[in-house]
Design an enzyme around this catalytic site. Structure first.
Site, PDB file in Angstrom:
ATOM      1  N   THR A  63       0.823  -1.211   0.000  1.00  0.00           N
ATOM      2  CA  THR A  63       0.000   0.000   0.000  1.00  0.00           C
ATOM      3  C   THR A  63       0.852   1.255   0.000  1.00  0.00           C
ATOM      4  O   THR A  63       2.009   1.231   0.452  1.00  0.00           O
ATOM      5  CB  THR A  63      -0.906   0.007   1.254  1.00  0.00           C
ATOM      6  OG1 THR A  63      -1.555   1.271   1.371  1.00  0.00           O
ATOM      7  CG2 THR A  63      -0.086  -0.208   2.521  1.00  0.00           C
ATOM      8  N   ASP A  64       0.272   2.367  -0.452  1.00  0.00           N
ATOM      9  CA  ASP A  64       0.988   3.645  -0.394  1.00  0.00           C
ATOM     10  C   ASP A  64       1.041   4.193   1.032  1.00  0.00           C
ATOM     11  O   ASP A  64       1.786   5.133   1.311  1.00  0.00           O
ATOM     12  CB  ASP A  64       0.358   4.681  -1.339  1.00  0.00           C
ATOM     13  CG  ASP A  64      -1.096   4.996  -1.031  1.00  0.00           C
ATOM     14  OD1 ASP A  64      -1.680   4.359  -0.133  1.00  0.00           O
ATOM     15  OD2 ASP A  64      -1.665   5.883  -1.701  1.00  0.00           O
ATOM     16  N   GLU A  65       0.270   3.620   1.952  1.00  0.00           N
ATOM     17  CA  GLU A  65       0.238   4.154   3.316  1.00  0.00           C
ATOM     18  C   GLU A  65       1.556   3.958   4.056  1.00  0.00           C
ATOM     19  O   GLU A  65       1.798   4.604   5.076  1.00  0.00           O
ATOM     20  CB  GLU A  65      -0.925   3.550   4.106  1.00  0.00           C
ATOM     21  CG  GLU A  65      -2.275   3.965   3.555  1.00  0.00           C
ATOM     22  CD  GLU A  65      -3.437   3.612   4.472  1.00  0.00           C
ATOM     23  OE1 GLU A  65      -3.279   3.732   5.707  1.00  0.00           O
ATOM     24  OE2 GLU A  65      -4.492   3.216   3.955  1.00  0.00           O
ATOM     25  N   TYR A  86      -1.783  -0.386  11.050  1.00  0.00           N
ATOM     26  CA  TYR A  86      -1.936  -1.052   9.751  1.00  0.00           C
ATOM     27  C   TYR A  86      -0.752  -0.762   8.843  1.00  0.00           C
ATOM     28  O   TYR A  86      -0.092  -1.678   8.336  1.00  0.00           O
ATOM     29  CB  TYR A  86      -3.238  -0.622   9.071  1.00  0.00           C
ATOM     30  CG  TYR A  86      -3.236  -0.893   7.582  1.00  0.00           C
ATOM     31  CD1 TYR A  86      -3.090  -2.191   7.101  1.00  0.00           C
ATOM     32  CD2 TYR A  86      -3.352   0.139   6.654  1.00  0.00           C
ATOM     33  CE1 TYR A  86      -3.067  -2.454   5.735  1.00  0.00           C
ATOM     34  CE2 TYR A  86      -3.337  -0.108   5.291  1.00  0.00           C
ATOM     35  CZ  TYR A  86      -3.195  -1.404   4.832  1.00  0.00           C
ATOM     36  OH  TYR A  86      -3.155  -1.660   3.479  1.00  0.00           O
ATOM     37  N   LYS A 123       2.272  -3.227   7.308  1.00  0.00           N
ATOM     38  CA  LYS A 123       2.554  -3.402   5.884  1.00  0.00           C
ATOM     39  C   LYS A 123       3.994  -2.996   5.569  1.00  0.00           C
ATOM     40  O   LYS A 123       4.675  -3.658   4.766  1.00  0.00           O
ATOM     41  CB  LYS A 123       1.574  -2.601   5.030  1.00  0.00           C
ATOM     42  CG  LYS A 123       0.161  -3.146   5.020  1.00  0.00           C
ATOM     43  CD  LYS A 123       0.060  -4.554   4.433  1.00  0.00           C
ATOM     44  CE  LYS A 123       0.252  -4.574   2.931  1.00  0.00           C
ATOM     45  NZ  LYS A 123       0.035  -5.939   2.363  1.00  0.00           N
TER      46      LYS A 123
END
Length: 341
Positions: free
Chosen positions: A139-141, A164, A168
């Site tokens: 993810t870009d997060e 989260y 990741k």
């Protein structure tokens, strides 16, 4: 020669869009779908292929090493595309332990079993498995948050802000380490916010649609000015397939739609589409139902991805912009909720 690949989390939102697409376009592959069917996984998402002769579903946990080893032996797995993850940020705030377990330990278990099955020793693949690849979907997060300008690039330093995104980021680093330490053929993709058919009801866009149709308040965090780069799920699936087949091993590719929209715009646009396709009985706009609720802790203000690398090196491009993609999405949910036939 038919090749068996393992897709994890294939009953979830992105995986259940990916598997039918991949099977249709890759006649020399069979897909083994491993999913624990937690709240976000639903076999109804895969009804269209449940009897497909190149598709097998296994209910199980990516953290279960014995099961993963058995699957590699039984199906002689040739590749892994790893979607499985706990991904709802709000849930990671209240139950972070599940996210660490699934996203960190689960990724480690998968890649370690794959290494043992495919490789003789570090940087030395068994001849039969020399082309086997582990594709990690992220993810870009992991990059944190952006100010009003700038874009996430593959070289952007990691700065995760939620349990989260921290889990990741950790899984990304595990995959990276298996490339540098063991010479494993790995690729990683980091995507922006996906939307489209089959997304779980709790996510932003399905929630807006569901609440509006139920004549309930549509909850928007804070002032609604949080910005995301929105990526139609099928465009993401096309990018994952391209990277799995053609990406340079050890590399990371960011997949983003170049569709920055804030939450106020998202809610208003959906309400406009519903106003025309399923009008309220009182004749008023669904926009009247938009309400603002207390912001969640650590809520990143803006994400946006620079997809130049995958566009230029692999020829990927998004087929949908947000306005075309959201029309398709709203139509799909209206059918799901039996509003449209």
């Amino acid at each position: 020669m038919m090749k068996n690949i393992l897709v994890t989390g294939g009953a979830g939102f992105i995986g259940s869009n990916f598997i039918p697409y991949f099977l249709k376009n890759n006649l020399d592959f069979s897909v083994i779908n491993l999913d624990l069917l937690t709240y976000a996984g639903d076999l109804k998402n895969l009804e269209e292929i449940e009897n497909h002769n190149r598709y097998t579903f296994i209910k199980g946990d990516i953290c279960d090493r014995k099961l993963i080893e058995e699957l590699f032996k039984k199906y002689d797995l040739y590749g892994v595309i790893h979607f499985a993850a706990e991904s709802h940020v709000d849930n990671s705030i209240s139950n972070p332990d599940e996210f660490i377990q699934t996203n960190v330990f689960g990724t480690f278990t998968l890649i370690d079993v794959a290494r043992n099955y495919w490789m003789e020793s570090p940087h030395n693949y068994k001849e039969k498995y020399k082309d086997c690849r582990f594709h990690h979907v992220s993810t870009d997060e992991v990059y944190g948050t952006l100010g009003e300008t700038g874009l996430f690039e593959e070289t952007t330093p990691y700065a995760p802000n939620s349990p989260y995104s921290a889990s990741k980021a950790s899984s990304d680093f595990i995959v990276r380490s298996y490339f540098h330490t063991y010479g494993m053929n790995v690729v990683t993709t980091n995507c922006s916010n996906n939307y489209g058919p089959k997304q779980h009801d709790e996510k932003l866009i399905p929630t807006i649609i569901r609440k509006a149709l139920a004549e309930e308040n549509i909850p928007i965090y804070g002032d609604g000015k949080n910005i995301r780069d929105w990526l139609y799920v099928l465009d993401h699936c096309k990018g994952v397939e391209l990277v799995y087949k053609n990406g340079i091993f050890g590399e990371t590719y960011n997949i983003g739609g170049r569709n920055e929209r804030n939450n106020n715009y998202i809610a208003s646009k959906i309400c406009e589409l519903l106003d025309s396709s399923s009008p309220r009985e009182n004749g008023k706009s669904y926009k009247e139902l938009i309400t603002y609720v207390k912001d969640r802790p650590g809520h990143d203000m803006r994400y946006a991805i620079d997809a130049t690398k995958i566009e230029e090196q692999l020829g990927w491009q998004a087929d949908e912009n947000f306005e075309t993609g959201i029309e398709k999405t709203v139509a799909w949910y209206l059918k799901k909720y039996h509003i449209l036939s």
